[in-house]
Motif scaffolding. Structure first.
Motif, PDB file in Angstrom:
ATOM      1  N   VAL A  64     -37.818  13.873  26.045  1.00 50.50           N
ATOM      2  CA  VAL A  64     -37.950  14.664  27.579  1.00 50.50           C
ATOM      3  C   VAL A  64     -39.161  15.425  27.173  1.00 50.50           C
ATOM      4  N   CYS A  65     -40.094  15.772  28.206  1.00 50.46           N
ATOM      5  CA  CYS A  65     -41.185  16.585  28.250  1.00 50.46           C
ATOM      6  C   CYS A  65     -41.263  17.450  29.465  1.00 50.46           C
ATOM      7  N   VAL A  66     -40.232  17.296  30.648  1.00 47.70           N
ATOM      8  CA  VAL A  66     -40.140  18.044  31.613  1.00 47.70           C
ATOM      9  C   VAL A  66     -38.945  19.145  31.492  1.00 47.70           C
ATOM     10  N   ASN A  67     -39.288  20.444  31.676  1.00 50.20           N
ATOM     11  CA  ASN A  67     -38.049  21.465  31.591  1.00 50.20           C
ATOM     12  C   ASN A  67     -37.232  21.131  32.625  1.00 50.20           C
ATOM     13  N   LEU A  68     -35.825  21.809  32.222  1.00 46.04           N
ATOM     14  CA  LEU A  68     -34.657  21.870  33.268  1.00 46.04           C
ATOM     15  C   LEU A  68     -34.970  23.037  34.207  1.00 46.04           C
ATOM     16  N   ASN A  69     -34.559  23.163  35.366  1.00 40.80           N
ATOM     17  CA  ASN A  69     -34.247  24.405  36.049  1.00 40.80           C
ATOM     18  C   ASN A  69     -32.917  25.086  35.637  1.00 40.80           C
ATOM     19  N   THR A  70     -32.956  26.287  35.464  1.00 37.86           N
ATOM     20  CA  THR A  70     -31.654  27.155  35.308  1.00 37.86           C
ATOM     21  C   THR A  70     -31.375  27.793  36.274  1.00 37.86           C
ATOM     22  N   TYR A  71     -30.048  28.325  36.476  1.00 38.58           N
ATOM     23  CA  TYR A  71     -29.719  29.056  37.540  1.00 38.58           C
ATOM     24  C   TYR A  71     -28.707  30.213  36.847  1.00 38.58           C
ATOM     25  N   PRO A  72     -28.479  31.289  37.622  1.00 36.23           N
ATOM     26  CA  PRO A  72     -27.638  32.399  37.242  1.00 36.23           C
ATOM     27  C   PRO A  72     -26.366  32.040  37.526  1.00 36.23           C
ATOM     28  N   ILE A  73     -25.615  32.724  36.576  1.00 41.28           N
ATOM     29  CA  ILE A  73     -24.105  32.620  36.556  1.00 41.28           C
ATOM     30  C   ILE A  73     -23.406  34.066  36.545  1.00 41.28           C
ATOM     31  N   LYS A  74     -22.249  34.233  37.287  1.00 49.89           N
ATOM     32  CA  LYS A  74     -21.724  35.579  37.197  1.00 49.89           C
ATOM     33  C   LYS A  74     -20.151  35.138  37.000  1.00 49.89           C
ATOM     34  N   ILE A  75     -19.526  35.997  36.368  1.00 55.94           N
ATOM     35  CA  ILE A  75     -17.909  35.541  36.433  1.00 55.94           C
ATOM     36  C   ILE A  75     -17.358  36.625  37.305  1.00 55.94           C
ATOM     37  N   ASP A  76     -16.483  36.061  38.319  1.00 57.12           N
ATOM     38  CA  ASP A  76     -15.682  36.693  38.981  1.00 57.12           C
ATOM     39  C   ASP A  76     -14.089  36.403  38.819  1.00 57.12           C
ATOM     40  N   GLY A  77     -13.593  37.424  38.229  1.00 61.32           N
ATOM     41  CA  GLY A  77     -12.192  37.357  37.812  1.00 61.32           C
ATOM     42  C   GLY A  77     -12.204  36.078  36.508  1.00 61.32           C
ATOM     43  N   ASP A  78     -11.525  35.007  36.667  1.00 59.43           N
ATOM     44  CA  ASP A  78     -11.670  33.824  35.816  1.00 59.43           C
ATOM     45  C   ASP A  78     -12.386  32.676  36.348  1.00 59.43           C
ATOM     46  N   ARG A  79     -13.038  33.118  37.217  1.00 54.59           N
ATOM     47  CA  ARG A  79     -13.998  31.798  37.902  1.00 54.59           C
ATOM     48  C   ARG A  79     -15.560  32.194  37.610  1.00 54.59           C
ATOM     49  N   ILE A  80     -16.066  30.852  37.382  1.00 53.04           N
ATOM     50  CA  ILE A  80     -17.536  30.982  37.204  1.00 53.04           C
ATOM     51  C   ILE A  80     -17.922  30.664  38.313  1.00 53.04           C
ATOM     52  N   MET A  81     -19.150  31.557  38.850  1.00 50.18           N
ATOM     53  CA  MET A  81     -19.726  31.430  40.016  1.00 50.18           C
ATOM     54  C   MET A  81     -21.424  31.120  39.647  1.00 50.18           C
ATOM     55  N   ILE A  82     -21.901  30.095  40.417  1.00 47.38           N
ATOM     56  CA  ILE A  82     -23.300  29.635  40.123  1.00 47.38           C
ATOM     57  C   ILE A  82     -24.020  30.181  41.332  1.00 47.38           C
ATOM     58  N   GLY A  83     -25.358  30.696  41.040  1.00 47.53           N
ATOM     59  CA  GLY A  83     -26.314  31.130  41.947  1.00 47.53           C
ATOM     60  C   GLY A  83     -27.182  30.076  42.410  1.00 47.53           C
ATOM     61  N   LEU A  84     -26.921  29.721  44.012  1.00 48.18           N
ATOM     62  CA  LEU A  84     -28.019  28.848  44.114  1.00 48.18           C
ATOM     63  C   LEU A  84     -28.881  29.340  45.152  1.00 48.18           C
ATOM     64  N   GLY A  85     -29.948  28.792  45.300  1.00 48.77           N
ATOM     65  CA  GLY A  85     -31.132  29.146  46.025  1.00 48.77           C
ATOM     66  C   GLY A  85     -32.368  28.991  45.209  1.00 48.77           C
ATOM     67  N   GLU A  86     -33.121  29.827  44.867  1.00 53.39           N
ATOM     68  CA  GLU A  86     -34.288  29.582  43.803  1.00 53.39           C
ATOM     69  C   GLU A  86     -33.837  29.612  42.503  1.00 53.39           C
ATOM     70  N   PRO A  87     -34.077  28.717  41.782  1.00 53.20           N
ATOM     71  CA  PRO A  87     -33.681  28.727  40.325  1.00 53.20           C
ATOM     72  C   PRO A  87     -33.995  29.976  39.688  1.00 53.20           C
ATOM     73  N   ALA A  88     -33.249  30.138  38.742  1.00 55.33           N
ATOM     74  CA  ALA A  88     -33.563  31.378  38.022  1.00 55.33           C
ATOM     75  C   ALA A  88     -34.886  30.917  36.907  1.00 55.33           C
ATOM     76  N   SER A  89     -34.956  29.872  36.531  1.00 61.36           N
ATOM     77  CA  SER A  89     -36.205  29.571  35.630  1.00 61.36           C
ATOM     78  C   SER A  89     -36.725  28.198  36.426  1.00 61.36           C
ATOM     79  N   ARG A  90     -37.998  28.329  36.605  1.00 62.50           N
ATOM     80  CA  ARG A  90     -38.676  27.164  37.148  1.00 62.50           C
ATOM     81  C   ARG A  90     -39.717  26.847  36.195  1.00 62.50           C
ATOM     82  N   LEU A  91     -39.462  26.359  34.881  1.00 66.45           N
ATOM     83  CA  LEU A  91     -40.506  26.060  33.961  1.00 66.45           C
ATOM     84  C   LEU A  91     -41.030  24.988  34.281  1.00 66.45           C
ATOM     85  N   GLY A  92     -40.819  23.992  35.014  1.00 68.93           N
ATOM     86  CA  GLY A  92     -41.635  22.683  35.398  1.00 68.93           C
ATOM     87  C   GLY A  92     -42.275  21.919  34.406  1.00 68.93           C
TER      88      GLY A  92
END
Length: 112
Positions: free
Chosen positions: A83-111
């Motif tokens: 592999v030579c191309v990075n992955l996009n990452t996305y923000p996470i937050k915890i709401d009670g006992d649920r994992i929420m993923i933040g969609l929209g613009e990636p948190a990191s777009r290292l590309g």
């Protein structure tokens, strides 16, 4: 703008493990670190589009099951051939006992 999507239960992921999350035709990988923190990346390897949820998690590294390419799931950085191309990452937050993923613009777009 970030849209928060309920991805899974916090206890659905064991420490040093990964689960697949599909949403609107996209695949994501959600990780639980040894320190009990949660992270999210694109769910397919940038090398040959293999599901990372079938890979091996060690510390902060996800290893692709097909050719053993490695990424940091915390930053998305490609860490080992082929592999030579990075992955996009996305923000996470915890709401009670649920994992929420933040969609929209990636948190990191290292590309490329």
């Amino acid at each position: 703008m970030t849209t928060w999507i309920d991805a899974c239960g916090a206890h659905d992921i064991e420490q040093e493990n990964v689960v697949r999350f599909d949403h609107e035709g996209r695949t994501f990988a959600i990780y639980r670190s040894p320190e009990d923190q949660y992270f999210a990346t694109d769910g397919l390897c940038t090398h040959e589009r293999v599901h990372l949820s079938d890979g091996l998690v060690m510390d902060d590294i996800i290893e692709c099951p097909k050719h053993n390419g490695r990424f940091s799931y915390k930053t998305g950085e490609a860490r080992g051939a082929p592999v030579c191309v990075n992955l996009n990452t996305y923000p996470i937050k915890i709401d009670g006992d649920r994992i929420m993923i933040g969609l929209g613009e990636p948190a990191s777009r290292l590309g490329v």
